[in-house]
Design an enzyme around this catalytic site. Structure first.
Site, PDB file in Angstrom:
ATOM      1  CB  SER A  88      -1.029  -0.104   1.368  1.00  0.00           C
ATOM      2  OG  SER A  88      -2.079   0.800   1.045  1.00  0.00           O
ATOM      3  CG  ASP A 122      -7.049  -2.953  -3.245  1.00  0.00           C
ATOM      4  OD1 ASP A 122      -7.615  -2.269  -2.195  1.00  0.00           O
ATOM      5  OD2 ASP A 122      -5.874  -3.486  -3.263  1.00  0.00           O
ATOM      6  CG  HIS A 152      -5.638  -2.405   0.557  1.00  0.00           C
ATOM      7  ND1 HIS A 152      -5.338  -1.852  -0.661  1.00  0.00           N
ATOM      8  CD2 HIS A 152      -4.986  -1.618   1.531  1.00  0.00           C
ATOM      9  CE1 HIS A 152      -4.263  -0.944  -0.397  1.00  0.00           C
ATOM     10  NE2 HIS A 152      -4.304  -0.749   1.062  1.00  0.00           N
TER      11      HIS A 152
END
Length: 386
Positions: free
Chosen positions: A156, A330, A361
């Site tokens: 991320s 996601d 995610h």
């Protein structure tokens, strides 16, 4: 009604007595309790932030450098224990594992002349983490190990950090043997998170926080908002079902791989604190539909950048080999946004879609099947060593 009254009494009762926990000892314990060797290494950024790195030492072996996401810490890579967490799998597969902690989180919450009670301490976004903290930590690791390159892994915002670092500091590309970015957030105007339709409300909230002197989000210091959230959860005011529902709204529902037991372990280390400006920077990019530097407003932009809008990050300068890993469930990373990133990167060596259509995610970090992605990362990293 009685339950709500009990909750109100609990929250108004004042702060619970919290046993002081040394962050360094806690960081060590996240690794040592699984019977792995552990070292802590202090690193100071060029602008004075004291950062703490953890190492699972495997001397004279290739370096696996792990960078956490927004609101997170190095504990993300160890919280699920052996065979499920990438840090331990990397060590087991013969890598010298180094775990980074960016400024402001639980383990990097100090500065040579400022303290977290000051506004100036939090005057940074992910840009400063990427251009100041990461190069300093990578250089430290190379000096400590005698290696010339590291295998970078970022989840991320950890992926965002790499993209910013490698574009703003092209010299660092020579120190990256391979880069592995899972669910990297760069272009994200098509995201389907609650942020996508709460932009105005979030901007109002951020402005209010600034007025009342709140510059950090998710921190765990005594008297913090998280202390009261934890009280509410432990006291039953926030049920596990409510917690899971909120989680699914943000990261994508996948109850088969992320259950209540896992969440109990995760919430001991997450969130780990971050600057509100980091979140503001992401919101700015979402609104502008660009992967760009922080927007300070027209006048300050002119002074800093020589133009009234912030420039885009020059992704064409990233020469290190980049592997991208993503899931179809996601909310943060839309496929079309990821395709824009791929088009702009000159050296994408892998774009891997996880087979499970519900892969979300955080499955890369907290999912019970995260090892599937870890195996791909370690296999490719080994290929670059051969």
């Amino acid at each position: 009604m009685s339950n709500w009254l009990s909750c109100i009494q609990l929250l108004l009762a004042g702060r619970v007595l919290v046993r002081a926990i040394d962050p360094n000892e806690f960081l060590k314990s996240t690794i040592a309790k699984h019977n792995y060797p552990v070292e802590l290494h202090p690193v100071t950024s060029p602008d004075g932030y004291h950062l703490t790195m953890a190492r699972i030492p495997n001397p004279n072996r290739p370096v696996l450098f792990l960078m956490h996401s927004f609101l997170s810490s190095s504990s993300d890579y160890t919280v699920l224990g052996p065979r499920k967490s990438l840090a331990f799998s990397g060590f087991d597969e013969g890598f010298d594992v180094w775990l980074a902690n960016g400024r402001g989180n639980t383990f990097s919450r100090a500065h040579r002349s400022m303290n977290p009670s000051q506004k100036q301490f939090w005057d940074f976004s992910f840009h400063e983490v990427a251009t100041l903290d990461l190069p300093a930590m990578i250089e430290y690791v190379l000096n400590a190990t005698g290696r010339s390159k590291v295998h970078y892994v970022g989840h991320s915002q950890g992926g965002t950090n790499f993209l910013v670092m490698a574009s703003m500091r092209p010299d660092v590309n020579e120190k990256i043997a391979s880069a592995h970015l899972s669910s990297p957030v760069a272009f994200w105007s098509r995201n389907t998170t609650p942020m996508s339709y709460l932009y105005d409300e979030l901007m109002t909230l951020i402005a209010m926080f600034d007025q009342i002197g709140l510059y950090e989000v998710g921190g765990r210091s005594a008297g913090s908002m998280m202390e009261y959230v934890e009280k509410a959860i432990d006291g039953g005011c926030i049920s596990q079902d409510m917690l899971m529902l909120g989680l699914w709204m943000v990261v994508g529902e996948h109850s088969e791989t992320l259950n209540k037991t896992t969440i109990e372990a995760v919430r001991k280390v997450f969130p780990a604190g971050a600057s509100i400006r980091q979140g503001l920077h992401f919101l700015q990019m979402m609104k502008s539909e660009r992967f760009c530097l922080f927007d300070y407003g027209e006048q300050e932009n002119l002074r800093r950048y020589g133009k009234n809008v912030p420039p885009s990050y020059s992704l064409g300068k990233i020469t290190a080999p980049v592997a991208l890993y993503y899931g179809m469930n996601d909310p943060f990373v839309a496929i079309k946004d990821l395709e824009v990133l791929v088009e702009k990167l000159p050296n994408v060596v892998l774009k891997h879609k996880m087979a499970d259509p519900k892969w979300n995610h955080v499955d890369f970090i907290f999912g019970s099947r995260g090892y599937e992605a870890h195996q791909l990362v370690l296999k490719l990293a080994k290929e670059y060593e051969s």
